[in-house]
Design a protein around this motif. Structure first.
Motif, short mmCIF file in Angstrom:
data_model
loop_
_atom_site.label_atom_id
_atom_site.label_comp_id
_atom_site.label_asym_id
_atom_site.label_seq_id
_atom_site.Cartn_x
_atom_site.Cartn_y
_atom_site.Cartn_z
N LEU A 149 5.45 -28.72 -24.36
CA LEU A 149 5.57 -27.58 -23.88
C LEU A 149 5.46 -27.11 -22.36
CD1 LEU A 149 5.87 -24.28 -24.45
CD2 LEU A 149 3.48 -24.05 -24.58
N ALA A 150 4.53 -27.89 -21.84
CA ALA A 150 4.70 -27.88 -20.32
C ALA A 150 5.89 -28.72 -19.43
CB ALA A 150 3.24 -28.88 -19.87
N VAL A 151 6.33 -29.67 -20.41
CA VAL A 151 7.60 -30.39 -19.83
C VAL A 151 8.93 -29.36 -19.96
CG1 VAL A 151 9.19 -31.97 -20.42
CG2 VAL A 151 6.71 -32.91 -20.17
N CYS A 152 8.98 -28.70 -21.01
CA CYS A 152 10.09 -27.81 -21.25
C CYS A 152 10.08 -26.52 -20.43
CB CYS A 152 10.10 -27.24 -22.83
SG CYS A 152 10.44 -28.11 -24.11
N LEU A 153 8.75 -26.14 -19.99
CA LEU A 153 8.56 -24.82 -19.07
C LEU A 153 8.95 -25.49 -17.51
CD1 LEU A 153 5.15 -23.31 -20.24
CD2 LEU A 153 7.66 -22.49 -20.51
N THR A 154 8.51 -26.61 -17.24
CA THR A 154 9.12 -27.49 -16.00
C THR A 154 10.68 -27.46 -15.94
OG1 THR A 154 6.71 -28.47 -16.05
CG2 THR A 154 8.67 -29.45 -14.44
N LEU A 155 11.17 -28.01 -16.92
CA LEU A 155 12.74 -28.23 -17.08
C LEU A 155 13.36 -26.77 -16.73
CD1 LEU A 155 14.79 -30.23 -16.85
CD2 LEU A 155 15.08 -29.98 -19.41
N ALA A 156 12.74 -25.70 -17.57
CA ALA A 156 13.34 -24.40 -17.41
C ALA A 156 13.34 -23.75 -15.98
CB ALA A 156 12.84 -23.41 -18.15
N LEU A 157 12.18 -24.01 -15.26
CA LEU A 157 12.00 -23.68 -14.10
C LEU A 157 12.70 -24.37 -13.09
CD1 LEU A 157 10.24 -22.01 -11.87
CD2 LEU A 157 8.48 -23.97 -12.02
N SER A 158 12.92 -25.66 -13.12
CA SER A 158 13.80 -26.47 -12.21
C SER A 158 15.24 -25.86 -12.29
CB SER A 158 13.85 -27.77 -12.74
OG SER A 158 14.52 -28.24 -13.96
N ALA A 159 15.63 -25.61 -13.48
CA ALA A 159 17.08 -24.72 -13.57
C ALA A 159 17.05 -23.46 -12.85
CB ALA A 159 17.33 -24.62 -15.21
N LEU A 160 16.13 -22.78 -12.85
CA LEU A 160 16.13 -21.56 -12.28
C LEU A 160 16.36 -21.66 -10.56
CD1 LEU A 160 13.67 -19.33 -14.34
CD2 LEU A 160 16.28 -19.34 -14.32
N LEU A 161 15.77 -22.84 -10.14
CA LEU A 161 15.59 -23.29 -8.49
C LEU A 161 16.90 -23.34 -8.20
CD1 LEU A 161 12.26 -24.86 -8.56
CD2 LEU A 161 12.80 -22.42 -7.67
N PHE A 162 17.95 -23.83 -9.02
CA PHE A 162 19.24 -24.16 -8.57
C PHE A 162 19.97 -22.88 -8.29
CE2 PHE A 162 18.15 -28.16 -10.57
CZ PHE A 162 18.60 -29.13 -9.78
N THR A 163 20.21 -22.46 -7.17
CA THR A 163 20.61 -21.12 -6.80
C THR A 163 21.76 -21.23 -5.85
OG1 THR A 163 19.16 -20.65 -5.15
CG2 THR A 163 18.56 -19.74 -7.19
N ALA A 164 22.62 -20.42 -5.54
CA ALA A 164 23.69 -20.55 -4.41
C ALA A 164 23.26 -20.54 -3.07
CB ALA A 164 24.78 -19.46 -4.71
N ASP A 165 22.02 -19.93 -2.76
CA ASP A 165 21.68 -19.92 -1.36
C ASP A 165 20.53 -20.76 -1.13
OD1 ASP A 165 19.66 -18.56 -3.01
OD2 ASP A 165 19.45 -16.89 -1.88
N MET A 166 20.23 -21.91 -2.04
CA MET A 166 19.19 -22.73 -1.96
C MET A 166 19.34 -23.45 -0.40
SD MET A 166 19.82 -25.59 -4.80
CE MET A 166 21.44 -26.48 -5.20
N ALA A 167 18.17 -23.93 -0.12
CA ALA A 167 18.10 -24.85 1.23
C ALA A 167 17.78 -26.21 0.76
CB ALA A 167 17.07 -24.25 2.29
#
Length: 392
Positions: free
Chosen positions: A278-296
């Protein structure tokens, strides 16, 4: 780990054989992780352009999948020592011959043959580790070694290609397969012993359903990480991050993958599997949300590191879950095929993400949807009548 009560106690591999299996799984994957660079080099050497260059990687992956399938079908008939040595020789000879072939069709055939040899080694490794007392730990060490090999390959191949030629690159790759020839000598002469089942019809049906659900969870999780593996570099480029910086960030992320695999090796005996997964799945989901068009650049480092950490930690846990419920080791030996298939299917689903506007949202929605499905399938394997018998 609780073994299914319906099966006889499995014959566990010895310590030396287990180490050999980990080496086979870790080094056998070398040509797969090298393929993005290798296919480009071979295509350039033969002046192949366009879609035809993709045939090199496709042939190798299909060969790897076919080799793994052969092991799944004949697992309990294959003499381990002879099969491991012959497969390592096969992979070594096919790769070392590539620079001496002048026909592109011959190159495709050689890469397919090299893939078959590697696929057999990887599947044997999965079956042997799956039969051990702590398969999660063994799989975690395999993933750790694979991540280390990936970092080495991604650093060495560009250097060899620039300073020397295709011959030196192929010698380097073939040498990793050659290392597995003496490793094969540590295998037992005979095949993996087939375990007899002692089940009623009802419990046997439930047992098979549990196994299928766990295998399906592993496949779907592989599809989720496949989405980010394929699109992370593309999203970074769209965010105007330089290619060299993208490569450095992904190489750094492979160090995080090693950390995730080592952590998985340490925690399963204390916390079981559901909570860490469950912790791994939440981490993977969070990483997907961090890929954004304005990311540095720093945000890309964090996103890719979290994604690869979850990948390195999640796969051994899910592989161990399958192995715990697999009474014959056949499905466990099929896990490499499921991983490759999942990583191929996941990116193909990105364009189907409902309600998404633009590639960034499509990647995020697809990844999160697959992660949720993977965890739900695993939870389903732990619920229902007599579910306590199958928890591992």
């Amino acid at each position: 780990m609780v073994m299914p009560p319906e099966t006889e106690k499995r014959t566990q591999p010895g310590q030396l054989e287990l180490i050999a299996a980990i080496l086979m799984g870790g080094l056998g994957i070398t040509q797969v992780v090298a393929m993005p660079l290798l296919a480009t080099l071979i295509a350039s050497a033969f002046q192949i352009e366009g879609a035809d260059s993709g045939l090199i990687g496709l042939a190798n992956l299909l060969g790897t999948a076919f080799g793994s399938l052969l092991v799944t079908v004949w697992l309990h008939r294959l003499p381990l020592r002879r099969t491991a040595i012959v497969s390592a020789l096969f992979a070594f000879a096919a790769q070392i011959a590539v620079p001496f072939i002048t026909d592109f069709t011959g190159i495709i055939l050689l890469e397919a043959l090299a893939g078959i040899g590697a696929g057999v080694l990887i599947a044997l490794s999965a079956a042997i580790v799956g039969a051990s007392a702590n398969p999660d730990r063994g799989f975690a060490f395999i993933l750790t070694l694979q991540a280390g090999v990936a970092v080495l390959v991604l650093l060495v191949i560009p250097f060899l290609a620039e300073a020397y030629s295709l011959l030196e690159v192929m010698v380097f790759l073939a040498s990793t397969q050659a290392l597995l020839i003496p490793v094969g000598l540590t295998m037992r002469h005979g095949p993996i012993a087939e375990k007899a089942l002692k089940t009623s019809e009802a419990s046997g049906s439930r047992f098979q359903m549990t196994l299928l659900l766990r295998a399906a969870s592993y496949f779907v999780f592989s599809a989720a990480v496949g989405v980010l593996w394929v699109f992370s570099g593309i999203l970074g480029s769209m965010a105007e991050i330089a290619d060299a910086q993208l490569g450095q960030a992904l190489a750094f992320g492979n160090v995080a993958a090693i950390a995730g695999s080592l952590l998985a090796a340490m925690i399963t005996s204390r916390f079981g599997r559901l909570a860490p997964i469950l912790a791994v799945c939440l981490t993977l989901a969070l990483s997907a949300l961090l890929f954004t068009a304005d990311m540095a650049l720093m945000q890309f480092y964090i996103a890719s590191s979290l994604f690869l950490f979850a990948w390195g930690g999640g796969l051994p846990l899910l592989m161990g879950s399958v192995a715990a419920a697999d009474s014959t080791d056949r499905v466990t030996s099929l896990l490499p095929v499921l991983a490759f298939a999942g990583m191929g299917v996941g990116p193909a689903l990105v364009g189907l993400a409902p309600g998404a506007s633009g590639l960034f949202q499509q990647v995020s929605y697809t990844t999160i949807g697959l992660v949720v499905l993977a965890f739900c399938l695993l939870v389903s394997a732990h619920t229902g009548p007599n579910s306590k018998k199958y928890i591992g």
